[in-house]
Design an enzyme around this catalytic site. Structure first.
Site, PDB file in Angstrom:
ATOM      1  N   ASP A  35     -13.161  -2.988  16.386  1.00 27.00           N
ATOM      2  CA  ASP A  35     -12.026  -3.572  15.665  1.00 27.00           C
ATOM      3  C   ASP A  35     -12.090  -5.085  15.884  1.00 27.00           C
ATOM      4  O   ASP A  35     -11.640  -5.593  16.897  1.00 27.00           O
ATOM      5  CB  ASP A  35     -10.705  -2.996  16.177  1.00 27.00           C
ATOM      6  CG  ASP A  35      -9.525  -3.371  15.284  1.00 27.00           C
ATOM      7  OD1 ASP A  35      -9.723  -4.152  14.332  1.00 27.00           O
ATOM      8  OD2 ASP A  35      -8.406  -2.887  15.546  1.00 27.00           O
ATOM      9  N   ARG A  67       0.811  -1.223   0.000  1.00 26.96           N
ATOM     10  CA  ARG A  67       0.000   0.000   0.000  1.00 26.96           C
ATOM     11  C   ARG A  67       0.843   1.272   0.000  1.00 26.96           C
ATOM     12  O   ARG A  67       0.302   2.368  -0.171  1.00 26.96           O
ATOM     13  CB  ARG A  67      -0.975   0.003   1.179  1.00 26.96           C
ATOM     14  CG  ARG A  67      -0.311   0.028   2.546  1.00 26.96           C
ATOM     15  CD  ARG A  67      -1.326  -0.005   3.666  1.00 26.96           C
ATOM     16  NE  ARG A  67      -0.676   0.163   4.964  1.00 26.96           N
ATOM     17  CZ  ARG A  67      -1.251   0.641   6.029  1.00 26.96           C
ATOM     18  NH1 ARG A  67      -2.520   1.014   5.974  1.00 26.96           N
ATOM     19  NH2 ARG A  67      -0.595   0.764   7.175  1.00 26.96           N
ATOM     20  N   GLU A  96     -13.821  -5.541   5.705  1.00 28.09           N
ATOM     21  CA  GLU A  96     -12.646  -5.916   4.943  1.00 28.09           C
ATOM     22  C   GLU A  96     -12.633  -7.410   4.624  1.00 28.09           C
ATOM     23  O   GLU A  96     -12.811  -8.245   5.515  1.00 28.09           O
ATOM     24  CB  GLU A  96     -11.393  -5.530   5.737  1.00 28.09           C
ATOM     25  CG  GLU A  96     -11.423  -4.065   6.183  1.00 28.09           C
ATOM     26  CD  GLU A  96     -10.377  -3.742   7.223  1.00 28.09           C
ATOM     27  OE1 GLU A  96      -9.258  -4.308   7.141  1.00 28.09           O
ATOM     28  OE2 GLU A  96     -10.657  -2.925   8.123  1.00 28.09           O
ATOM     29  N   HIS A 110      -8.550  -3.595   2.512  1.00 33.64           N
ATOM     30  CA  HIS A 110      -8.888  -2.780   3.694  1.00 33.64           C
ATOM     31  C   HIS A 110      -9.893  -1.689   3.274  1.00 33.64           C
ATOM     32  O   HIS A 110      -9.602  -0.494   3.328  1.00 33.64           O
ATOM     33  CB  HIS A 110      -7.604  -2.161   4.233  1.00 33.64           C
ATOM     34  CG  HIS A 110      -7.689  -1.576   5.604  1.00 33.64           C
ATOM     35  ND1 HIS A 110      -8.813  -0.941   6.092  1.00 33.64           N
ATOM     36  CD2 HIS A 110      -6.763  -1.508   6.597  1.00 33.64           C
ATOM     37  CE1 HIS A 110      -8.565  -0.509   7.323  1.00 33.64           C
ATOM     38  NE2 HIS A 110      -7.330  -0.839   7.649  1.00 33.64           N
TER      39      HIS A 110
END
Length: 300
Positions: A214, A100, A273, A170
């Protein structure tokens, strides 16, 4: 390769053209009869996808996102590879690997029809990547833009021995109001709660967001749905090659701490994701390959 060369070699009028972001990063603009999209060659990252039948973008990108060499762009669909999350070997390497924050190569562009456009980006090992991850590889990312958005990430192992990876898309989905959003398809699914020290828990009902979230869900099915009544739409995620999924929203405190998010950005996105993470580790034999696929469809 500069923008002029990219346009000479890969532009297809009127569907595909290359422009330069103010940062200097090359961007690919796609405009066909069904959708518009923007892809950053840096990171191989989709920054925008908007079906022409809908008034809102599928994706969220922060107005304060960094467009700098060595940093990840906050939003769109960052590619996490060859590991998802923190450095698995605790060597101080960057979270989510190195794809990324590196410039990909444009391998191919195609106008499959008036309605559908395909871009193929690639990345191979270099002396620089081998200092971070010692294995030779070829990585290919196919992006198909039409009435839906499809991403296919293919890892080819060029080592003489097997390698293990974790990885993921993501994806930052734009939402109208995080307080009204529900994620469907995870009922009765186990997850690791990273906000609560990694405790394993069981999801009951749909996922709703009213604080920091999360979570790594395990043994996930092939279809998840984001219900977004504020924008009057449903986002359908279909995947193959993945048995796990992450749901993430930083909420207020972490948003305030992030330099590449505005203070209230957490209200405007949700990451759902498609990943291989936690116990979903992929082992690829010498000379073998593995494909991770996700398709995103917007419905009213």
């Amino acid at each position: 390769m500069n923008i002029e060369q990219l346009n000479q070699n890969y532009a297809i009028e009127p569907h595909i053209k290359f422009i330069e972001h103010k940062s200097g990063f090359p961007l690919i603009e796609i405009d066909n009869t069904t959708a518009k999209a923007v892809i950053s060659v840096y990171g191989g990252q989709v920054l925008s996808f908007q079906p022409k039948s809908h008034s809102d973008d599928l994706l969220f990108v922060s107005n304060k996102a960094y467009y700098q060499q060595g940093k990840a762009i906050k939003g769109g669909v960052p590619i996490c590879w060859p590991w998802f999350g923190p450095d698995p070997d605790s060597k101080g390497r960057p979270s989510h690997g190195f794809v990324r924050n590196r410039l990909s190569k444009v391998a191919q562009t195609q106008a499959l029809s008036e309605e559908t456009t395909k871009i193929i980006l690639s990345l191979s090992d270099t002396p620089d990547t081998r200092e971070i991850w010692a294995h030779p590889f070829e990585l290919s990312l196919s992006l198909t833009i039409g009435s839906s958005l499809t991403l296919e990430l293919v890892t080819r192992n060029l080592c003489e021995q097997a390698v293990s990876i974790t990885q993921g898309f993501h994806t930052y989905f734009k939402v109208g109001d995080i307080n009204q959003v529900q994620v469907l398809g995870l009922d009765n699914t186990n997850y690791f709660d990273k906000v609560d020290g990694g405790q394993q828990k069981l999801q009951t009902g749909s996922v709703t967001i009213d604080s920091e979230v999360d979570r790594i869900y395990t043994s996930v099915g092939e279809k998840l749905t984001i219900e977004d009544p504020s924008l009057g739409r449903r986002l359908c995620i279909t995947s193959t090659g993945s048995k796990s999924a992450v749901v993430w929203n930083p909420w207020e405190k972490i948003s305030l701490q992030m330099g590449d998010l505005e203070d209230d950005d957490y209200k405007r996105f949700l990451c759902v994701e498609t990943v291989n993470a936690a116990t979903d580790v992929i082992n690829i034999p010498s000379g073998g390959e593995y494909k991770l696929m996700a398709n995103y469809t917007v419905e009213s």
